[in-house]
Design a protein around this motif. Structure first.
Motif, PDB file in Angstrom:
ATOM      1  N   ARG A   1       0.860  -1.179   0.000  1.00  0.00           N
ATOM      2  CA  ARG A   1       0.000   0.000   0.000  1.00  0.00           C
ATOM      3  C   ARG A   1       0.900   1.234   0.000  1.00  0.00           C
ATOM      4  NH1 ARG A   1      -2.854  -3.764  -0.698  1.00  0.00           N
ATOM      5  NH2 ARG A   1      -4.857  -4.225   0.251  1.00  0.00           N
ATOM      6  N   ILE A   2       0.500   2.237  -0.784  1.00  0.00           N
ATOM      7  CA  ILE A   2       1.226   3.513  -0.800  1.00  0.00           C
ATOM      8  C   ILE A   2       0.208   4.630  -0.742  1.00  0.00           C
ATOM      9  CG2 ILE A   2       2.638   5.100  -2.191  1.00  0.00           C
ATOM     10  CD1 ILE A   2       4.092   2.699  -3.347  1.00  0.00           C
ATOM     11  N   PHE A   3       0.498   5.620   0.115  1.00  0.00           N
ATOM     12  CA  PHE A   3      -0.250   6.864   0.090  1.00  0.00           C
ATOM     13  C   PHE A   3       0.727   7.964  -0.281  1.00  0.00           C
ATOM     14  CE2 PHE A   3      -1.827  10.733   2.368  1.00  0.00           C
ATOM     15  CZ  PHE A   3      -2.793  11.033   1.428  1.00  0.00           C
TER      16      PHE A   3
ATOM     17  N   TRP B   1       5.206   3.686  -7.817  1.00  0.00           N
ATOM     18  CA  TRP B   1       4.536   2.561  -8.483  1.00  0.00           C
ATOM     19  C   TRP B   1       5.522   1.423  -8.751  1.00  0.00           C
ATOM     20  CZ3 TRP B   1      -0.552   1.841  -9.319  1.00  0.00           C
ATOM     21  CH2 TRP B   1      -0.954   0.870 -10.246  1.00  0.00           C
ATOM     22  N   ASP B   2       6.738   1.773  -9.154  1.00  0.00           N
ATOM     23  CA  ASP B   2       7.770   0.759  -9.405  1.00  0.00           C
ATOM     24  C   ASP B   2       8.097  -0.033  -8.144  1.00  0.00           C
ATOM     25  OD1 ASP B   2       7.934   1.487 -12.066  1.00  0.00           O
ATOM     26  OD2 ASP B   2       9.743   2.710 -11.807  1.00  0.00           O
ATOM     27  N   CYS B   3       7.962   0.583  -6.984  1.00  0.00           N
ATOM     28  CA  CYS B   3       8.257  -0.079  -5.705  1.00  0.00           C
ATOM     29  C   CYS B   3       7.080  -0.888  -5.176  1.00  0.00           C
ATOM     30  CB  CYS B   3       8.654   0.967  -4.661  1.00  0.00           C
ATOM     31  SG  CYS B   3      10.161   1.876  -5.061  1.00  0.00           S
ATOM     32  N   LEU B   4       5.895  -0.611  -5.656  1.00  0.00           N
ATOM     33  CA  LEU B   4       4.674  -1.246  -5.151  1.00  0.00           C
ATOM     34  C   LEU B   4       4.596  -2.704  -5.577  1.00  0.00           C
ATOM     35  CD1 LEU B   4       1.918  -0.657  -3.709  1.00  0.00           C
ATOM     36  CD2 LEU B   4       1.003  -0.097  -5.980  1.00  0.00           C
ATOM     37  N   ALA B   5       4.200  -3.567  -4.641  1.00  0.00           N
ATOM     38  CA  ALA B   5       4.047  -4.994  -4.940  1.00  0.00           C
ATOM     39  C   ALA B   5       2.906  -5.202  -5.931  1.00  0.00           C
ATOM     40  CB  ALA B   5       3.762  -5.759  -3.646  1.00  0.00           C
ATOM     41  N   ALA B   6       3.002  -6.242  -6.734  1.00  0.00           N
ATOM     42  CA  ALA B   6       1.917  -6.606  -7.643  1.00  0.00           C
ATOM     43  C   ALA B   6       0.652  -6.849  -6.828  1.00  0.00           C
ATOM     44  CB  ALA B   6       2.287  -7.853  -8.436  1.00  0.00           C
ATOM     45  N   GLY B   7      -0.470  -6.319  -7.298  1.00  0.00           N
ATOM     46  CA  GLY B   7      -1.722  -6.433  -6.569  1.00  0.00           C
ATOM     47  C   GLY B   7      -1.897  -5.372  -5.495  1.00  0.00           C
ATOM     48  N   GLY B   8      -0.883  -4.529  -5.305  1.00  0.00           N
ATOM     49  CA  GLY B   8      -0.939  -3.487  -4.282  1.00  0.00           C
ATOM     50  C   GLY B   8      -1.771  -2.299  -4.718  1.00  0.00           C
TER      51      GLY B   8
ATOM     52  N   GLU C   1      -4.962   0.015  -8.518  1.00  0.00           N
ATOM     53  CA  GLU C   1      -4.250  -1.203  -8.141  1.00  0.00           C
ATOM     54  C   GLU C   1      -3.254  -1.579  -9.223  1.00  0.00           C
ATOM     55  OE1 GLU C   1      -6.935  -4.362  -7.165  1.00  0.00           O
ATOM     56  OE2 GLU C   1      -7.763  -3.262  -5.455  1.00  0.00           O
ATOM     57  N   LYS C   2      -2.125  -2.128  -8.784  1.00  0.00           N
ATOM     58  CA  LYS C   2      -1.084  -2.544  -9.709  1.00  0.00           C
ATOM     59  C   LYS C   2      -1.364  -3.968 -10.198  1.00  0.00           C
ATOM     60  CE  LYS C   2       3.950  -2.622 -10.129  1.00  0.00           C
ATOM     61  NZ  LYS C   2       5.212  -2.295  -9.421  1.00  0.00           N
ATOM     62  N   PRO C   3      -1.362  -4.189 -11.505  1.00  0.00           N
ATOM     63  CA  PRO C   3      -1.630  -5.547 -12.021  1.00  0.00           C
ATOM     64  C   PRO C   3      -0.595  -6.553 -11.510  1.00  0.00           C
ATOM     65  CG  PRO C   3      -1.632  -3.921 -13.797  1.00  0.00           C
ATOM     66  CD  PRO C   3      -1.152  -3.225 -12.563  1.00  0.00           C
TER      67      PRO C   3
END
Length: 196
Positions: free
Chosen positions: A112-114, A129-136, A194-196
């Protein structure tokens, strides 16, 4: 001080503030937290944490997770620390750094990112976004049309799924002299995807 409830909405005056440092207002914070869809074990990065209100409330919900508040201003980092201590938050780490430059080195990686800070916002959003886990999930907020347009365009270019936009207009009842009046808070755009 403690927050004895299992719902969001700590009053603004419960947090320490510094002049000129923006704070996510209670009503906006409730919407932001709902869009984050936090889990007990979520790892949240709060980029541009300001007074730390979102980070502190998130830490109270993510009892098995970790909150990382990222802030560039050292004086404001101290403010976030004090606000965490006010609510006896044990699972929050504060990173002093400039986004997006500091993001690549931060661990653990978030689900999760805010994002409410950093300039230019589209560059910071892409790096986050590049750091966010898939599905995050990534949630971002702005009160400017320029920021809103940049965020919408960037989330589109990143092919974010389940994109939602909320534009809130909130009024609070306040006493002014002997009268009670409704006072408008600054409108805010809240975007999530959400990130795919």
């Amino acid at each position: 001080m403690t927050w004895p409830y299992v719902t969001a909405g700590i009053p603004d005056d419960a947090f320490e503030r510094l002049p000129g440092i923006p704070m996510s207002k209670r009503e906006s914070r409730v919407l932001i937290l709902s869009q984050l869809c936090l889990k007990k074990n979520s790892i949240l990065w709060d980029i541009g944490a300001g007074t730390g209100t979102v980070a502190v409330e998130s830490a109270l919900f993510c009892t098995e997770g970790q909150i990382i508040a990222i802030e560039r201003d050292e004086e404001v980092v101290g403010l976030i620390q004090r606000n965490g201590e006010r609510f006896n938050v044990q699972n929050m780490t504060i990173i002093t750094g400039h986004a997006p430059d500091c993001l690549a080195a931060i661990v653990p990686r978030p689900d999760r990112i805010f994002l409410e800070g950093g300039r230019p916002v589209d560059v910071v959003l892409r790096a986050a976004w590049d750091c966010l886990a898939a599905g995050g999930r990534l949630v971002t907020a702005t009160n400017s049309l320029e920021g809103f347009y940049r965020m919408v365009q960037t989330l589109g270019a990143l092919q974010a799924r389940k994109v939602e936009v909320i534009q809130s207009a909130v009024n609070r009842l306040e006493t002014r002299g002997i009268q009670q009046v409704l006072v408008a808070l600054d409108p805010i755009f809240i975007l999530s995807g959400e990130k795919p």
